[in-house]
Design an enzyme around this catalytic site. Structure first.
Site, PDB file in Angstrom:
ATOM      1  N   ASN A 152       2.499   1.491   4.208  1.00 41.16           N
ATOM      2  CA  ASN A 152       2.785   0.241   4.911  1.00 41.16           C
ATOM      3  C   ASN A 152       2.512   0.341   6.408  1.00 41.16           C
ATOM      4  OD1 ASN A 152       5.572  -1.955   5.588  1.00 41.16           O
ATOM      5  ND2 ASN A 152       3.550  -2.560   4.947  1.00 41.16           N
ATOM      6  N   CYS A 195       0.865  -1.184   0.000  1.00 39.47           N
ATOM      7  CA  CYS A 195       0.000   0.000   0.000  1.00 39.47           C
ATOM      8  C   CYS A 195       0.899   1.230   0.000  1.00 39.47           C
ATOM      9  CB  CYS A 195      -0.998  -0.015   1.160  1.00 39.47           C
ATOM     10  SG  CYS A 195      -0.284   0.192   2.806  1.00 39.47           S
ATOM     11  N   CYS A 248      -1.274   0.680   7.338  1.00 43.08           N
ATOM     12  CA  CYS A 248      -2.704   0.384   7.504  1.00 43.08           C
ATOM     13  C   CYS A 248      -3.127  -0.869   6.743  1.00 43.08           C
ATOM     14  CB  CYS A 248      -3.569   1.566   7.043  1.00 43.08           C
ATOM     15  SG  CYS A 248      -3.384   3.078   8.006  1.00 43.08           S
ATOM     16  N   ARG A 249      -3.294  -0.735   5.433  1.00 44.59           N
ATOM     17  CA  ARG A 249      -3.871  -1.813   4.630  1.00 44.59           C
ATOM     18  C   ARG A 249      -2.936  -2.996   4.424  1.00 44.59           C
ATOM     19  NH1 ARG A 249      -5.380   1.749  -0.413  1.00 44.59           N
ATOM     20  NH2 ARG A 249      -3.387   2.625   0.235  1.00 44.59           N
ATOM     21  N   SER A 250      -1.717  -2.741   3.957  1.00 37.46           N
ATOM     22  CA  SER A 250      -0.835  -3.875   3.649  1.00 37.46           C
ATOM     23  C   SER A 250      -0.405  -4.652   4.893  1.00 37.46           C
ATOM     24  CB  SER A 250       0.365  -3.451   2.804  1.00 37.46           C
ATOM     25  OG  SER A 250       1.139  -2.457   3.414  1.00 37.46           O
ATOM     26  N   ASP A 306      -8.368   3.559   1.872  1.00 38.41           N
ATOM     27  CA  ASP A 306      -7.276   3.785   2.819  1.00 38.41           C
ATOM     28  C   ASP A 306      -7.843   4.285   4.143  1.00 38.41           C
ATOM     29  OD1 ASP A 306      -4.987   4.433   4.207  1.00 38.41           O
ATOM     30  OD2 ASP A 306      -4.017   5.399   2.494  1.00 38.41           O
TER      31      ASP A 306
END
Length: 156
Positions: free
Chosen positions: A11, A8, A13-15, A125
């Site tokens: 690096n 993301c 939150c999402r990934s 995000d």
């Protein structure tokens, strides 16, 4: 060993959420000796930082470990070291493809393509939306689809 990298923007939150959830699924499937998981960001703002507190809280709530996870930026060797690079949104995918040396072996996949692009083409995000629950729901479904794809393509 099949290697998967979730990417993301920062690096945090999402990934890292996808890394932790996928790693948990891989472990429960008894495949940790066959599948390796990591995450990275296209930007360098959060190198060395732990996942965002919203990601940590959501993972704590569902009992998934993120121990030892620290933000890092995608590197050129990732394109040869990993089999799959999973982009969390269209912008991340473009950035990854711009950085990628065409000799790399990694297959770049946009995360939402694992879910037939529904409800959108990107995982929102939560750094901006604050909706870590929505991101978890997408990540949970998408990582399940990814695991099945890897099993079907490499481990049957």
């Amino acid at each position: 060993m099949i290697k998967v990298l979730f990417v993301c923007l920062g690096n945090i939150c999402r990934s890292p959420m996808a890394e932790a959830v996928f790693r948990d699924k891989v472990q429960h499937a008894g495949l940790n000796q066959k599948i390796e998981v990591d995450s990275a960001g296209t930007g360098d703002w959060h190198i060395g930082h732990p996942p965002h507190e919203g990601t940590r809280k959501k993972l704590d709530d569902i009992g998934i470990s993120y121990e030892g996870m620290k933000g890092r930026q995608i590197r050129s060797e990732d394109f040869t070291d990993f089999d799959y690079i999973i982009a969390m949104d269209e912008s991340n995918q473009r950035d990854i493809e711009d950085l990628m040396d065409r000799s790399g072996q990694a297959k770049v996949i946009r995360f939402m393509s694992l879910l037939n692009d529904e409800p959108s083409k990107s995982v929102p995000d939560p750094y901006y939306t604050g909706n870590f629950d929505e991101v978890y729901e997408l990540v949970n479904k998408g990582t399940e689809a990814l695991l099945q794809m890897i099993i079907n393509e490499h481990l049957k």
